[in-house]
Enzyme design. Structure first.
Site, short mmCIF file in Angstrom:
data_model
loop_
_atom_site.label_atom_id
_atom_site.label_comp_id
_atom_site.label_asym_id
_atom_site.label_seq_id
_atom_site.Cartn_x
_atom_site.Cartn_y
_atom_site.Cartn_z
N ARG A 180 0.78 -1.11 0.30
CA ARG A 180 0.17 0.15 -0.17
C ARG A 180 1.12 1.35 -0.26
O ARG A 180 0.35 2.13 -0.35
CB ARG A 180 -0.57 0.01 0.90
CG ARG A 180 -2.29 -1.05 1.19
CD ARG A 180 -3.25 0.75 0.18
NE ARG A 180 -4.14 1.00 0.71
CZ ARG A 180 -3.63 3.20 0.98
NH1 ARG A 180 -3.26 2.65 -0.44
NH2 ARG A 180 -4.36 3.42 1.77
N LYS A 181 2.38 1.25 0.03
CA LYS A 181 2.97 2.58 0.38
C LYS A 181 3.35 2.33 -1.61
O LYS A 181 3.07 1.91 -2.51
CB LYS A 181 3.72 1.71 1.25
CG LYS A 181 3.86 1.40 2.84
CD LYS A 181 2.87 2.62 3.00
CE LYS A 181 2.57 2.75 4.39
NZ LYS A 181 1.33 1.57 4.79
#
Ligand SMILES: Cc1ncc(COP(=O)(O)O)c(C=O)c1O
Length: 378
Positions: A180-181
């Site tokens: 998710r980064k």
């Protein structure tokens, strides 16, 4: 149309890089990890970087080498992922929650200063959603009160503060490489470090403080008997993750540009949608747009959760805005009251944004938002 909320970005050469690494026989931490650390440090303007199993372990280790332990307090924003507070707890210390700036959703330096007690040992500014915290006041505050600074830069690779990259400012900044980064190694973390002695200690601590690395032992010409001068963790990264990370570093500028493009389009569109407020852009920061969070006015015709529900029905998944850790059962004992955090958490939501989201998919998101909030115009 069904839109994804988030996707990692791969250029297509990653499988080959990972397979080539496996073919070398080195799969646990070794030369690839060292190469990835060097590339990462160069990119974020740090003297060195130490890879870890994830950002949570990176934060634990960074706090530990900053001398944080039982009985100590660390000032953190409550408006963050719960890992921020858990990393303090893992060291036996107490996270003390301070309120955020209502425009940036980052820890407010004045609120942090007001939370200082005689037990305070560190401040942990979070560069929330990839927007740099206002670092100069925090560095000055830490200097004045003799406190450590550990940056939670989970979402901030590629961000900069007053022209300086995040990772080049404070002594220790911890990044996440979760999918998710901005870039990913599946799971993974990295600590940007400026003191060479601290970097060496971190390298030992992540491997149970063994004083010989696998790489050193492998290259030794004589028998090596290792020793354990202090207690440590297993927070190692694998070679396959590092191979993927090296590919991701090469793609970073492309990813950041794609995210900037989408953020610009959202902001332009949201200016014309009632009850929605686009993210504030402070002049001192270049952000990564790890997430795009909008704020729904309290007098909007529908609630934030109802808006999210209707968007989901239209094929547009969203997520609530950044959580308030002190409102979770796990930290209910903190007893904190943080009006800005509580309002921002209640009223914000995140829209789909990732490198690879097409303009037409984004137009669908925008159209659905407009249809819910200004049905006549849509
Ligand atoms: C602000 C913040 N800190 C820490 C973390 C923890 O990162 P990781 O999942 O790599 O341990 C995250 C991840 O979501 C985060 O958003």
């Amino acid at each position: 149309m069904q839109v994804a909320f988030s996707k990692p970005y791969f250029r297509g050469d990653e499988g080959e890089a990972v397979a080539a690494t496996i073919a070398t026989g080195w799969v646990a931490q070794g030369p690839r990890v060292r190469e990835f650390e060097a590339g990462f440090a160069a990119r974020v303007g740090a003297h060195d970087a130490v890879a870890t199993s994830n950002c949570t372990t990176a934060l634990q280790l960074a706090l530990y080498v900053s001398g944080i332990g039982p009985g100590d307090e660390v000032i953190v924003p409550s408006m963050s992922f719960i890992a921020t507070a858990n990393s303090v707890w893992h060291n036996g210390a107490t996270p003390v929650f301070a309120d955020v700036d209502p425009l940036t959703y980052n820890l407010d330096p004045a609120a942090a200063e007001a939370a200082i007690t005689e037990r305070t040992k560190a401040i942990m500014p979070v560069h929330q959603l990839g927007l740099p915290a206002d670092m100069d006041p925090f560095l000055e505050l830490a200097e004045r009160h003799g406190l450590a600074i550990v940056e939670d830069a989970a979402c901030a690779i590629g961000a900069s503060y007053r022209g300086r990259p995040i990772g080049s400012l404070g002594p220790l900044a911890c990044f996440s490489l979760h999918p998710r980064k901005v870039i990913t190694t599946g799971e993974g973390g990295m600590i940007a470090v400026h003191d060479p002695a601290v970097a060496e200690r971190l390298r030992r601590l992540r491997a149970h403080s063994m004083d010989v690395s696998d790489l050193m032992r492998h290259n030794a010409k004589d028998v090596v008997i290792e020793a354990y001068p202090e207690r440590g963790w297993n927070a190692r990264m694998t070679e396959m993750q590092a191979a993927l990370g090296l590919c991701q570093l090469e793609a970073l500028d492309e990813i950041l540009e794609a995210r900037r493009h989408l953020a610009r389009r959202y902001t332009e569109a949201i200016d014309g949608i009632p009850f929605l407020e686009a993210p504030h852009e402070p002049g001192y920061a270049e952000r990564t747009w790890q997430s795009y969070a909008v704020r729904l006015a309290p007098d909007a015709p529908i609630s934030r959760t109802e808006l999210m529900r209707r968007l989901l029905r239209d094929g547009v998944p969203t997520r609530r805005g950044v959580m308030a850790i002190h409102e979770e059962q796990a930290y209910a004992s903190s007893g904190a009251t943080l009006p800005e955090t509580e309002a921002a958490t209640r009223d914000s939501l995140m829209l789909p944004l990732y490198a690879g989201l097409s303009d037409s998919e984004q137009d669908h998101v925008i159209g659905c938002l407009a249809a819910q909030l200004s049905p006549v115009a849509a």
